[in-house]
Design a protein around this motif. Structure first.
Motif, PDB file in Angstrom:
ATOM      1  N   TRP A 224       0.868  -1.026  -0.016  1.00  0.00           N
ATOM      2  CA  TRP A 224       0.062  -0.038   0.071  1.00  0.00           C
ATOM      3  C   TRP A 224       0.867   1.379  -0.148  1.00  0.00           C
ATOM      4  CZ3 TRP A 224      -4.979  -0.666   3.702  1.00  0.00           C
ATOM      5  CH2 TRP A 224      -5.723  -1.955   3.158  1.00  0.00           C
ATOM      6  N   LEU A 225       1.892   1.402   0.910  1.00  0.00           N
ATOM      7  CA  LEU A 225       2.684   2.519   0.781  1.00  0.00           C
ATOM      8  C   LEU A 225       3.341   2.569  -0.562  1.00  0.00           C
ATOM      9  CD1 LEU A 225       3.881   4.825   2.314  1.00  0.00           C
ATOM     10  CD2 LEU A 225       5.509   3.424   3.191  1.00  0.00           C
ATOM     11  N   GLU A 226       3.893   1.655  -1.137  1.00  0.00           N
ATOM     12  CA  GLU A 226       4.535   1.825  -2.455  1.00  0.00           C
ATOM     13  C   GLU A 226       3.442   2.192  -3.568  1.00  0.00           C
ATOM     14  OE1 GLU A 226       5.684  -2.506  -3.247  1.00  0.00           O
ATOM     15  OE2 GLU A 226       7.219  -2.479  -1.732  1.00  0.00           O
ATOM     16  N   ASN A 227       2.221   1.875  -3.410  1.00  0.00           N
ATOM     17  CA  ASN A 227       1.176   2.072  -4.275  1.00  0.00           C
ATOM     18  C   ASN A 227       0.880   3.535  -4.211  1.00  0.00           C
ATOM     19  OD1 ASN A 227       1.107  -0.437  -5.543  1.00  0.00           O
ATOM     20  ND2 ASN A 227      -0.701  -1.067  -4.145  1.00  0.00           N
ATOM     21  N   ILE A 276      -4.548  11.219   1.860  1.00  0.00           N
ATOM     22  CA  ILE A 276      -3.625  11.454   0.811  1.00  0.00           C
ATOM     23  C   ILE A 276      -3.588  10.708  -0.560  1.00  0.00           C
ATOM     24  CG2 ILE A 276      -1.237  12.227   0.056  1.00  0.00           C
ATOM     25  CD1 ILE A 276      -0.625  12.615   3.092  1.00  0.00           C
ATOM     26  N   TRP A 277      -3.709   9.479  -0.275  1.00  0.00           N
ATOM     27  CA  TRP A 277      -3.908   8.641  -1.558  1.00  0.00           C
ATOM     28  C   TRP A 277      -5.194   8.908  -2.252  1.00  0.00           C
ATOM     29  CZ3 TRP A 277      -3.607   2.475  -0.386  1.00  0.00           C
ATOM     30  CH2 TRP A 277      -3.467   1.758  -1.740  1.00  0.00           C
ATOM     31  N   THR A 278      -6.199   8.967  -1.582  1.00  0.00           N
ATOM     32  CA  THR A 278      -7.515   9.232  -2.300  1.00  0.00           C
ATOM     33  C   THR A 278      -7.585  10.620  -2.999  1.00  0.00           C
ATOM     34  OG1 THR A 278      -8.610   7.972  -0.548  1.00  0.00           O
ATOM     35  CG2 THR A 278      -9.828   9.456  -1.990  1.00  0.00           C
ATOM     36  N   ARG A 279      -6.893  11.451  -2.435  1.00  0.00           N
ATOM     37  CA  ARG A 279      -6.858  12.879  -3.139  1.00  0.00           C
ATOM     38  C   ARG A 279      -6.097  12.765  -4.422  1.00  0.00           C
ATOM     39  NH1 ARG A 279      -5.904  14.531   2.007  1.00  0.00           N
ATOM     40  NH2 ARG A 279      -4.189  15.641   1.593  1.00  0.00           N
ATOM     41  N   ALA A 280      -4.721  11.918  -4.385  1.00  0.00           N
ATOM     42  CA  ALA A 280      -3.776  11.628  -5.216  1.00  0.00           C
ATOM     43  C   ALA A 280      -4.691  11.124  -6.641  1.00  0.00           C
ATOM     44  CB  ALA A 280      -2.696  10.954  -5.202  1.00  0.00           C
ATOM     45  N   ILE A 281      -5.547   9.972  -6.192  1.00  0.00           N
ATOM     46  CA  ILE A 281      -6.305   9.009  -7.314  1.00  0.00           C
ATOM     47  C   ILE A 281      -7.231   9.854  -7.974  1.00  0.00           C
ATOM     48  CG2 ILE A 281      -7.788   7.254  -7.316  1.00  0.00           C
ATOM     49  CD1 ILE A 281      -5.114   6.312  -7.098  1.00  0.00           C
ATOM     50  N   LYS A 282      -7.945  10.944  -7.230  1.00  0.00           N
ATOM     51  CA  LYS A 282      -8.869  11.501  -7.926  1.00  0.00           C
ATOM     52  C   LYS A 282      -8.084  12.418  -9.040  1.00  0.00           C
ATOM     53  CE  LYS A 282     -12.451  14.803  -8.678  1.00  0.00           C
ATOM     54  NZ  LYS A 282     -13.629  14.094  -9.307  1.00  0.00           N
ATOM     55  N   ARG A 283      -6.834  12.598  -9.195  1.00  0.00           N
ATOM     56  CA  ARG A 283      -6.212  13.385 -10.120  1.00  0.00           C
ATOM     57  C   ARG A 283      -5.853  12.650 -11.280  1.00  0.00           C
ATOM     58  NH1 ARG A 283      -6.329  19.068  -9.554  1.00  0.00           N
ATOM     59  NH2 ARG A 283      -7.020  19.581  -7.559  1.00  0.00           N
ATOM     60  N   ALA A 290      -3.111   2.941 -11.133  1.00  0.00           N
ATOM     61  CA  ALA A 290      -2.796   3.435  -9.661  1.00  0.00           C
ATOM     62  C   ALA A 290      -4.632   3.192  -9.029  1.00  0.00           C
ATOM     63  CB  ALA A 290      -2.257   4.825  -9.450  1.00  0.00           C
ATOM     64  N   ARG A 291      -5.462   3.507  -9.948  1.00  0.00           N
ATOM     65  CA  ARG A 291      -6.753   3.425  -9.432  1.00  0.00           C
ATOM     66  C   ARG A 291      -7.141   2.083  -9.157  1.00  0.00           C
ATOM     67  NH1 ARG A 291     -11.550   7.483 -11.193  1.00  0.00           N
ATOM     68  NH2 ARG A 291     -10.254   9.404 -11.196  1.00  0.00           N
ATOM     69  N   THR A 292      -6.834   1.195  -9.722  1.00  0.00           N
ATOM     70  CA  THR A 292      -7.065  -0.189  -9.600  1.00  0.00           C
ATOM     71  C   THR A 292      -6.501  -0.400  -8.123  1.00  0.00           C
ATOM     72  OG1 THR A 292      -7.000  -0.738 -11.710  1.00  0.00           O
ATOM     73  CG2 THR A 292      -6.933  -2.437 -10.049  1.00  0.00           C
TER      74      THR A 292
END
Length: 332
Positions: A224-227, A276-283, A290-292
């Protein structure tokens, strides 16, 4: 490089002095706020940001990130003067109200900041104002819950983003009963103490359950941290990057997550990582790998898929408990 609090304070003063020269009279005032000012140890994971606000006569609010060294950057907000008028109205604003109460003026030639601060501090901690700040956050969280409850579509990215916003607002309503709202990096370091301060220590475990931490018996999966890093780097490579996901903030965010992973309660790293991960995925594009990866993690946590209605029901019960706490807080 040895980084310490006084060095950060000196950097703030030097930067404001430079901005005063560059703006040629357009700058009304400037102040320092945030961890550098309020924390005895502003570094977390040997990194820090320096929070500055530059106040102008007019213009639209905006935010800029300015790197200093790998471990330090400036997070600078540009505010119009009108944002602070009338000062008494800021007493019921959780974020800006607390900021004004505690900031350190670095440039205030016409005493604008002194006037605003005096107007906000008066009666700021009166029961009705404290409760109003908490209730405003709770009302926003409850509205998000209602919107999600009435949404017939299958949970998706927007659903998860809204759910996390509701959690953040609900938890900060608790935090605001005994102090300022909590920032992302230090949220889980401070929230247990805030819950205890109002006699509801169990709200911390409840918050972790709503995040899905109970599904992680073996701790956070290393992948998860790598992703998370891969998603952040992908966003940083875009032509337009939001200030919060600026490349200069990658190490800052990562250091905060790592510090939690290495602490006594490593599961609490889930809070900044997931937000933070969720905000990044939105972009990122809908079909990006990465979304998967993110969706797989969220489904395991119950934030997507068949388990999400149970999470939503849990949020309802949590909101009920916090609403009762806030309503009865003044009497206690």
């Amino acid at each position: 490089m040895r980084i310490h609090r006084q060095m950060l304070l000196d950097l703030a003063e030097d930067t404001v002095s430079q901005r005063v020269k560059e703006e040629e009279g357009a700058l009304v005032a400037a102040y320092l706020h945030g961890a550098v000012l309020l924390e005895e140890e502003p570094l977390l994971g040997r990194t820090a940001d320096i929070d500055l606000v530059l106040v102008f006569a007019d213009g639209e609010p905006r935010r800029e990130v300015v790197p200093v060294v790998d471990e330090v950057h400036f997070d600078i907000q540009h505010h119009p003067e009108s944002l602070y008028q009338p000062p008494r109205d800021l007493r019921t604003q959780a974020w800006l109200g607390h900021t004004v109460c505690t900031f350190e003026p670095l440039y205030d030639p016409d005493h604008f900041l002194a006037f605003v601060q005096a107007g906000v501090r008066g009666l700021f901690n009166e029961t009705e104002n404290v409760r109003a700040r908490a209730q405003a956050l709770l009302s926003q969280a409850r509205q998000i819950w209602l919107d999600l409850q009435g949404d017939p579509t299958e949970p998706d990215l927007e659903t998860a983003r809204a759910y996390l916003r509701a959690l953040r607002k609900t938890a900060n309503a608790v935090a605001c009963l005994s102090g300022p709202p909590l920032t992302e990096r230090r949220f889980m370091l401070a929230f247990p103490g805030r819950a205890e301060a109002v006699g509801r220590a169990g709200l911390h475990d409840g918050l972790m359950d709503l995040l899905g931490a109970g599904e992680l018996d073996g701790g956070l999966p290393a992948a998860w941290l790598e992703n998370w890093e891969a998603a952040y780097e992908a966003v940083a490579a875009l032509d337009e990057t939001p200030a919060d996901l600026h490349p200069a903030r990658r190490g800052y965010h990562l250091a905060g997550i790592t510090a939690l992973l290495e602490g006594e309660r490593p599961a609490e790293a889930l809070w900044p990582l997931l937000n933070i991960w969720t905000r990044a995925i939105k972009r990122l594009p809908a079909k990006d790998q990465a979304r998967t990866d993110w969706a797989v993690a969220c489904e395991r946590l119950g934030l997507l898929g068949e388990a999400f209605p149970a999470r939503l029901s849990g949020l309802d019960a949590y909101l009920d408990a916090v609403e009762e706490l806030v309503e009865g807080w003044g009497g206690e």
